[in-house]
Design an enzyme around this catalytic site. Structure first.
Site, short mmCIF file in Angstrom:
data_model
loop_
_atom_site.label_atom_id
_atom_site.label_comp_id
_atom_site.label_asym_id
_atom_site.label_seq_id
_atom_site.Cartn_x
_atom_site.Cartn_y
_atom_site.Cartn_z
N ARG A 30 -5.11 24.66 -16.30
CA ARG A 30 -3.82 24.67 -17.44
C ARG A 30 -4.51 25.15 -18.53
O ARG A 30 -4.19 25.96 -18.71
CB ARG A 30 -4.19 22.68 -17.58
CG ARG A 30 -3.33 22.43 -16.90
CD ARG A 30 -3.05 20.70 -16.69
NE ARG A 30 -1.94 19.42 -16.07
CZ ARG A 30 -2.10 20.00 -14.76
NH1 ARG A 30 -3.17 19.70 -13.94
NH2 ARG A 30 -1.12 18.35 -14.84
N ASP A 52 -10.09 27.13 -5.93
CA ASP A 52 -8.84 26.91 -7.20
C ASP A 52 -9.15 27.66 -8.82
O ASP A 52 -7.93 28.47 -8.82
CB ASP A 52 -8.76 26.18 -7.08
CG ASP A 52 -7.32 25.57 -6.09
OD1 ASP A 52 -8.05 26.46 -4.72
OD2 ASP A 52 -6.97 23.71 -5.31
N ASN A 94 -4.82 28.91 -2.42
CA ASN A 94 -4.19 27.23 -1.56
C ASN A 94 -4.12 27.07 -2.72
O ASN A 94 -4.23 25.29 -3.13
CB ASN A 94 -4.69 26.74 -0.58
CG ASN A 94 -4.07 25.42 -0.19
OD1 ASN A 94 -3.41 25.47 -0.39
ND2 ASN A 94 -4.56 24.93 0.89
N SER A 179 6.79 15.99 -6.61
CA SER A 179 5.52 16.38 -7.77
C SER A 179 5.76 16.88 -9.09
O SER A 179 6.80 17.46 -9.13
CB SER A 179 5.13 17.91 -6.69
OG SER A 179 4.48 18.44 -7.29
N SER A 180 4.56 16.62 -9.77
CA SER A 180 5.11 16.60 -11.31
C SER A 180 4.73 18.15 -11.31
O SER A 180 4.35 18.42 -12.84
CB SER A 180 4.17 14.90 -11.65
OG SER A 180 2.24 15.24 -11.34
N GLN A 181 3.94 18.89 -10.92
CA GLN A 181 2.65 20.09 -10.67
C GLN A 181 4.93 20.99 -11.72
O GLN A 181 4.00 22.60 -11.98
CB GLN A 181 2.91 20.17 -10.08
CG GLN A 181 1.32 19.98 -10.23
CD GLN A 181 0.44 21.13 -8.89
OE1 GLN A 181 0.41 22.26 -8.43
NE2 GLN A 181 -0.21 20.25 -8.02
N ASP A 329 -5.94 6.91 -7.70
CA ASP A 329 -6.88 7.50 -6.84
C ASP A 329 -8.49 7.05 -7.02
O ASP A 329 -8.92 6.07 -6.39
CB ASP A 329 -7.41 8.99 -6.99
CG ASP A 329 -6.16 9.96 -6.98
OD1 ASP A 329 -5.16 9.34 -5.84
OD2 ASP A 329 -6.47 11.52 -7.03
N LYS A 356 -1.32 10.04 1.07
CA LYS A 356 -2.13 11.26 0.06
C LYS A 356 -2.37 12.12 1.44
O LYS A 356 -1.48 11.53 2.63
CB LYS A 356 -2.95 10.36 -0.55
CG LYS A 356 -2.41 9.78 -1.71
CD LYS A 356 -2.08 11.02 -2.46
CE LYS A 356 -1.46 10.39 -4.23
NZ LYS A 356 -2.23 9.98 -5.41
N GLU A 357 -3.84 12.18 1.19
CA GLU A 357 -4.24 13.28 1.95
C GLU A 357 -4.27 12.61 3.85
O GLU A 357 -3.87 13.36 3.78
CB GLU A 357 -6.26 13.12 1.59
CG GLU A 357 -5.97 14.71 0.89
CD GLU A 357 -5.87 14.39 -0.45
OE1 GLU A 357 -5.13 13.54 -1.03
OE2 GLU A 357 -6.31 14.62 -1.58
N HIS A 401 -11.43 12.96 0.74
CA HIS A 401 -12.85 13.51 -0.12
C HIS A 401 -13.05 12.27 -0.38
O HIS A 401 -13.89 12.00 -0.16
CB HIS A 401 -12.48 14.77 -0.71
CG HIS A 401 -11.37 14.75 -1.56
ND1 HIS A 401 -10.81 15.48 -2.83
CD2 HIS A 401 -9.89 14.26 -1.59
CE1 HIS A 401 -9.68 15.18 -3.94
NE2 HIS A 401 -9.15 14.22 -2.56
N ARG A 402 -11.51 11.48 -0.82
CA ARG A 402 -12.32 10.86 -1.37
C ARG A 402 -12.45 9.90 -0.30
O ARG A 402 -13.41 8.51 -1.42
CB ARG A 402 -11.35 10.07 -2.13
CG ARG A 402 -10.34 10.68 -3.12
CD ARG A 402 -9.79 10.37 -4.18
NE ARG A 402 -9.71 11.04 -5.75
CZ ARG A 402 -10.78 11.52 -6.33
NH1 ARG A 402 -11.61 11.68 -7.25
NH2 ARG A 402 -10.00 12.80 -7.09
N LYS A 433 -13.28 19.08 -1.42
CA LYS A 433 -12.48 19.76 -2.43
C LYS A 433 -12.72 20.57 -3.70
O LYS A 433 -12.21 19.99 -4.61
CB LYS A 433 -10.98 18.95 -1.68
CG LYS A 433 -10.20 18.73 -1.87
CD LYS A 433 -8.92 18.53 -1.21
CE LYS A 433 -7.73 18.81 -1.89
NZ LYS A 433 -6.30 17.76 -1.23
#
Ligand code: DC
Length: 676
Positions: A30, A52, A94, A179-181, A329, A356-357, A401-402, A433
């Site tokens: 951002r 990314d 990605n 998605s909030s994106q 998370d 999630k994942e 990953h988490r 990730k």
């Protein structure tokens, strides 16, 4: 070459020290985009280096932004809202955090100033939906075409100079429940159109991931745009809004990642605190409220701008009941902290874990149960009661990953009354990730008993392939490496440089004790000078063999060798690793190869480096060295009684490595699940 199928964490007994966490991905991308859109230069500290962010930087460069590294900072000079490159093809890998906001920003810029842009990514990116955002941009009057599947990238964005956007003054409607994106992308793009008119976004459906929208709003404010909002349904960018660079800005560390280190402090910071640099209670990330949850469980968390400092407070931890909607998370970390609490911890309102994942409720339940905990999982909640008896477990990570990161905390089990069981993390690389160096960083804080840290010794005569095999085994297991021959060779170099004779035992021992030897990034430095090449010289090897026969020299190098036994484990190669230095090692390998094979290997090595060699004299030399190494009075070269003898005369490097790894797996089998 050898993928790491698992990482074994020995039982850990304390944690302490300072960690600097990588910058948050969401904030990095951002801030990069905002700096690229506004006028002037923005100096950005601590941008995350990742796939990314790399694609975002490349896209900004292509669009005409100037980006210069300045030490650990990046200086980004932005477009000031005026397009400089009208036609471009942007590849965005990605990175959803690049694709969505760049689509919105370029669509409105092309729509008013004219331009033609193609945005694409990897195949997986072309399966990630963007239709809701494109629909919202169509309402503004932007021209956007799908180049592949409708609703998905790749996209083409076009526009003519002088078009007036928005076409209509009605609020722009966007869905918030997928998605909030999409909302974030619009919020980042619309200030480019708000010089003369206010613009309103209306959110359809219950907005998810509100903390991420809060990050967007906080960053917009840092860049001079104050968004007015009514609840989470209506967002207005006031007329006259325009981006202004803050001049300088820090990217915070990722607050969810901080949760593992906060937890480590709460469980195990018994002697000294865990200090986390890069994120503090002034954070704009919702997950920072994990710190309050950790406090409720007993952690002693102090904090200031950009740092947290955590000590063990109440212990055993206190079991809590908590609605975790605000920290989805980081709440996974609480489920693992529950193993160290008295009583049952109940985490509620975590339905989002299921999508999630992986299905995180199912995954956490299954893996916590393997450790011996009692777990009850509901549709949107989980209850965890600590084990009565801790079990060694192989933790599946589900490409999440988490899960990999939070289960590392189970290795502190000796602090919960367990006798000390290791924890195996399967497929540990999934941490890449968000935090490729997670385990390195974690081991930097954690302490284990030396006896608990596994060592694999690989001994054998010169040119038996020990070095190559040891280094491949260490890499495969994620362990550290000790090439003990290098210590004798370095002593030989020091002796040559100081003109100390091969029989001056006293001075040689002092040289050995005072070696200033460092191994970094494949290079070996002696007193600051790179000696990587010199270490392999035949003359150095020959003198090393002589100095290695002196008892005082061997004694002088002992502590240095022992100091290599660090988390998570060690592979040590040499002559006496299994017999003298690490006699308690759980796996000892003794490599053999015929003199002819070894002479041939050495010959090829030398020729490939352009060093002339004669195979017969090499063979004679090897045999002479064998005799010297085997017949000396101290630590003569011989297999340890319990060593596994591997003759690799006829084996390839790969086959030898596989043999060693399979011996290791047999010795460290974990109940429950085989490595995948
Ligand atoms: O493995 P290498 O060729 O780098 O070893 C150099 C010399 O050091 C060799 O002659 C044997 C000696 N050495 C030793 O005595 N004990 C060790 N643990 C490692 C090497």
């Amino acid at each position: 070459m050898y993928a790491i199928p698992f990482l074994d964490l020995p039982p850990l007994r304390s944690a302490g020290g300072t960690v600097r966490l990588p910058g948050s991905k969401s904030i990095s991308n951002r801030v990069l985009l905002l700096a690229g859109l506004c006028a002037g230069t923005t100096l950005i500290h601590d941008v995350l280096e990742s796939d990314d962010t790399a694609v975002m930087l490349e896209a900004l460069r292509r669009l005409g932004c100037t980006i210069e590294p300045r030490g650990t900072r990046l200086a980004v000079t932005g477009l000031g809202g005026r397009l400089q490159v009208r036609v471009a093809e942007l590849f965005l890998g990605n990175a959803g955090t690049a694709m969505r906001p760049l689509t919105a920003a370029l669509a409105v810029l092309a729509g008013t100033q004219g331009g033609d842009y193609t945005l694409s990514g990897v195949p997986r990116m072309h399966e990630r939906p963007i239709g809701d955002l494109v629909d919202a941009l169509h309402q503004l009057g932007c021209t956007i075409d799908y180049l592949g599947q409708p609703g998905y990238p790749p996209l083409r964005l076009r526009g003519e100079t002088g078009t007036r956007l928005p076409a209509d003054v009605a609020p722009i409607r966007v869905r918030g429940d997928v998605s909030s994106q999409f909302l974030t992308a619009l919020l980042l793009a619309l200030p480019l159109l708000a010089a003369e008119q206010a613009l309103t976004i209306a959110v359809d459906g219950e907005l998810i991931s509100k903390p991420y929208v809060e990050i967007t709003l906080a960053l917009l404010a840092r860049f001079g745009v104050q968004v007015e909002r009514r609840g989470w349904e209506r967002f207005t960018i006031p007329a006259g809004s325009a981006y202004r660079s803050p001049g300088e800005i820090h990217v915070e560390a990722d607050a969810s990642t901080a949760s593992y280190f906060i937890a480590a402090g709460a469980i195990a910071a018994v002697d000294r605190p865990v200090r986390i640099a890069g994120v503090g209670t002034d954070s704009i990330q919702g997950d920072i409220r994990f710190a309050d949850a950790a406090r409720a469980m007993g952690a002693d968390v102090a904090s200031g701008p950009g740092f947290l400092e955590v000590r063990r407070g109440r212990y055993p931890l206190t079991a809590i009941e908590l609605d975790c909607n605000h920290i989805p998370d980081a709440a996974m970390t609480l489920a693992v902290m529950a193993l160290y609490a008295r009583g049952t911890t109940r985490l509620t309102n975590i339905a989002s874990w299921r999508v999630k994942e992986t299905d995180r409720i199912a995954a956490m339940s299954a893996e916590l149960t393997k450790l011996g905990a009692s777990v009850r999982a509901g549709d949107d909640c989980i209850e965890v009661t600590p084990p009565e008896t801790w079990q060694p477990a192989a933790i599946r990570t589900y490409d999440d990953h988490r899960i990999a990161m939070c289960f590392s905390l189970a290795a502190f089990n000796p602090l919960a009354g367990s006798a000390g069981v290791p924890v195996r993390i399967l497929d540990p690389r999934c941490v890449a990730k968000t935090f490729p160096d997670y385990f390195e960083t974690f081991f930097g804080l954690a302490a284990a008993r030396a006896d608990d840290i596994p060592v694999i010794t690989i001994d054998g005569p010169t040119a038996s392939g020990k070095g190559t095999i040891a280094s491949a085994v260490a890499q495969a297991l994620g362990y550290r490496l000790l090439d003990s021959g290098a210590l004798y060779r370095a002593t030989a170099i020091a002796a040559l440089d100081a003109e100390v004779g091969a029989d001056d035992e006293d001075r040689l021992a002092r040289l050995a004790a005072g070696l200033d030897l460092r191994f970094d990034d494949g290079a070996t430095k002696l007193a600051g000078v790179d000696v990587t090449e010199r270490l392999r010289e035949e003359a150095v090897g020959a003198l090393a063999s002589k100095v290695a026969a002196l008892p005082e020299v061997r004694d002088a190098l002992r502590d240095l060798q022992l100091s290599f036994r660090r988390l998570p484990g060690l592979v040590a190669d040499g002559r006496d690793m299994g017999t003298v230095i690490f006699p308690g090692a759980p796996l000892k390998v003794f490599l053999r190869a015929s003199a002819a094979t070894r002479a041939e290997r050495r010959y090829k090595q030398l020729i490939s480096k352009g060093i002339p060699a004669n195979i017969d004299s090499l063979r004679a030399d090897l045999l002479a060295r064998d005799v010297r190494d085997a017949s000396r009075s101290v630590a003569p070269l011989k297999p340890a009684e319990d060593a596994v003898i591997v003759d690799n005369s006829e084996l390839s490097v790969e086959a030898t490595v596989e043999r060693v790894l399979s011996c290791w797996q047999q010795r460290t089998s974990f109940p429950g699940s085989a490595p995948t």
